[in-house]
Design a protein around this motif. Sequence first.
Motif, short mmCIF file in Angstrom:
data_model
loop_
_atom_site.label_atom_id
_atom_site.label_comp_id
_atom_site.label_asym_id
_atom_site.label_seq_id
_atom_site.Cartn_x
_atom_site.Cartn_y
_atom_site.Cartn_z
N ILE A 30 0.81 -1.22 0.00
CA ILE A 30 0.00 0.00 0.00
C ILE A 30 0.85 1.27 0.00
CG2 ILE A 30 -1.98 -1.11 1.07
CD1 ILE A 30 -1.18 0.03 3.72
N GLY A 31 2.17 1.12 -0.05
CA GLY A 31 3.03 2.28 -0.26
C GLY A 31 3.61 2.93 0.96
N TYR A 32 3.81 2.18 2.06
CA TYR A 32 4.36 2.76 3.27
C TYR A 32 5.56 1.94 3.76
CZ TYR A 32 -0.21 4.90 3.04
OH TYR A 32 -1.33 5.55 2.58
N GLY A 33 6.51 2.64 4.36
CA GLY A 33 7.66 1.97 4.93
C GLY A 33 7.29 1.30 6.24
N GLY A 34 7.98 0.21 6.54
CA GLY A 34 7.73 -0.50 7.78
C GLY A 34 9.02 -1.01 8.40
N VAL A 35 9.14 -0.87 9.72
CA VAL A 35 10.30 -1.35 10.45
C VAL A 35 9.81 -2.15 11.65
CG1 VAL A 35 12.40 -0.72 11.71
CG2 VAL A 35 11.62 0.72 9.80
N LEU A 36 10.30 -3.37 11.79
CA LEU A 36 10.00 -4.19 12.97
C LEU A 36 11.10 -3.96 13.99
CD1 LEU A 36 8.91 -7.53 11.27
CD2 LEU A 36 7.44 -5.72 12.16
N LEU A 37 10.73 -3.55 15.20
CA LEU A 37 11.69 -3.20 16.23
C LEU A 37 11.64 -4.18 17.39
CD1 LEU A 37 11.02 0.65 16.46
CD2 LEU A 37 12.92 -0.46 15.28
N ALA A 38 12.81 -4.48 17.94
CA ALA A 38 12.90 -5.25 19.17
C ALA A 38 12.67 -4.30 20.34
CB ALA A 38 14.28 -5.91 19.28
N GLU A 39 12.55 -4.85 21.54
CA GLU A 39 12.28 -4.03 22.71
C GLU A 39 13.42 -3.04 22.99
OE1 GLU A 39 10.56 -4.56 27.27
OE2 GLU A 39 11.24 -6.31 26.12
N ASN A 40 14.64 -3.38 22.57
CA ASN A 40 15.79 -2.48 22.77
C ASN A 40 15.93 -1.43 21.67
OD1 ASN A 40 16.72 -3.99 20.64
ND2 ASN A 40 18.46 -4.89 21.74
N GLY A 41 14.99 -1.43 20.71
CA GLY A 41 15.02 -0.45 19.64
C GLY A 41 15.80 -0.87 18.42
N TYR A 42 16.40 -2.04 18.44
CA TYR A 42 17.15 -2.52 17.28
C TYR A 42 16.17 -2.97 16.18
CZ TYR A 42 21.85 -2.58 19.36
OH TYR A 42 23.05 -2.24 19.89
N PHE A 43 16.62 -2.81 14.92
CA PHE A 43 15.82 -3.26 13.79
C PHE A 43 15.87 -4.79 13.71
CE2 PHE A 43 15.96 0.60 10.69
CZ PHE A 43 15.69 1.46 11.73
N ILE A 44 14.71 -5.40 13.57
CA ILE A 44 14.63 -6.84 13.30
C ILE A 44 14.49 -7.07 11.80
CG2 ILE A 44 13.22 -8.91 13.62
CD1 ILE A 44 12.56 -7.88 16.41
N ASP A 45 13.67 -6.24 11.16
CA ASP A 45 13.50 -6.34 9.71
C ASP A 45 12.88 -5.04 9.20
OD1 ASP A 45 13.65 -7.38 7.19
OD2 ASP A 45 12.17 -8.97 7.49
N ILE A 46 13.04 -4.77 7.92
CA ILE A 46 12.42 -3.61 7.28
C ILE A 46 11.87 -4.04 5.92
CG2 ILE A 46 13.91 -1.95 8.44
CD1 ILE A 46 15.55 -1.69 5.93
N ASN A 47 10.89 -3.30 5.42
CA ASN A 47 10.37 -3.64 4.10
C ASN A 47 11.11 -2.86 3.01
OD1 ASN A 47 9.27 -1.07 4.27
ND2 ASN A 47 7.14 -1.72 4.08
N GLU A 48 10.73 -3.09 1.76
CA GLU A 48 11.47 -2.51 0.64
C GLU A 48 11.39 -0.99 0.61
OE1 GLU A 48 10.30 -4.30 -3.01
OE2 GLU A 48 10.94 -6.32 -2.42
N ILE A 49 10.22 -0.44 0.95
CA ILE A 49 10.07 1.02 0.90
C ILE A 49 10.91 1.68 1.98
CG2 ILE A 49 8.43 2.92 1.26
CD1 ILE A 49 6.36 1.28 -0.23
N ALA A 50 10.92 1.10 3.18
CA ALA A 50 11.78 1.64 4.25
C ALA A 50 13.25 1.51 3.87
CB ALA A 50 11.50 0.91 5.56
#
Length: 206
Positions: A30-50
């Motif tokens: 749908i055209g939005y960036g996404g970032v999955l964060l751990a509790e410590n704020g580290y990136f777990i994964d991101i999508n293509e737009i992000a």
Amino acid sequence: MSVKILKNLSNIINAQKYIGRQTLYMLDFIGYGGVLLAENGYFIDINEIAELYFKIENNKNKEDLINSEGGREIIKHLLSLGNGRFTISENNLVVVERKDRRPLILHATVAQSPNFEGIHTLLILVDLDFEREIETSSLKIIFGLTEAEARLAKFISKGYTPSEIATDLNLSIATIRTQLASIYNKTRTRRQAELVSLVNKLSIIR
């Protein structure tokens, strides 16, 4: 994206009580960036737009951001430019103003239940300068528009006036108005603002 839509999206995600990588795919779609964060704020994964956003804005590749201090520092910097407080332990909406550009919206949605992947928060990035356009072929299929009408509807949805379109396409304003009248009839709209709203609703379609 309006605040209401963001909240509705959060409600859908929370209703599922699960935030995972399929959510990143949905946001890409749908055209939005996404970032999955751990509790410590580290990136777990991101999508293509992000990933594209961080590559352009910060010259960082995905591998530079996942499970590293680099990703967390970028988010902290963005938040320092924002208009409000932010914590990954609460649902938040932060507007980041940018010089000579529309704002970047950061919206955090906290997972309601533990996630086996260690996912704590979904951070949605809404770049208001990012435009996802519908294909003219889709407009032809959905509304039965001709190629010329679909092209005109797309121009109108991007904010061009009939006179500007006539000049760009080297057509008479009378021809543009005739095509526009046909578009109104086929799309069951009555004015340009209504047509713009309708076409933009379909931007999710590939």
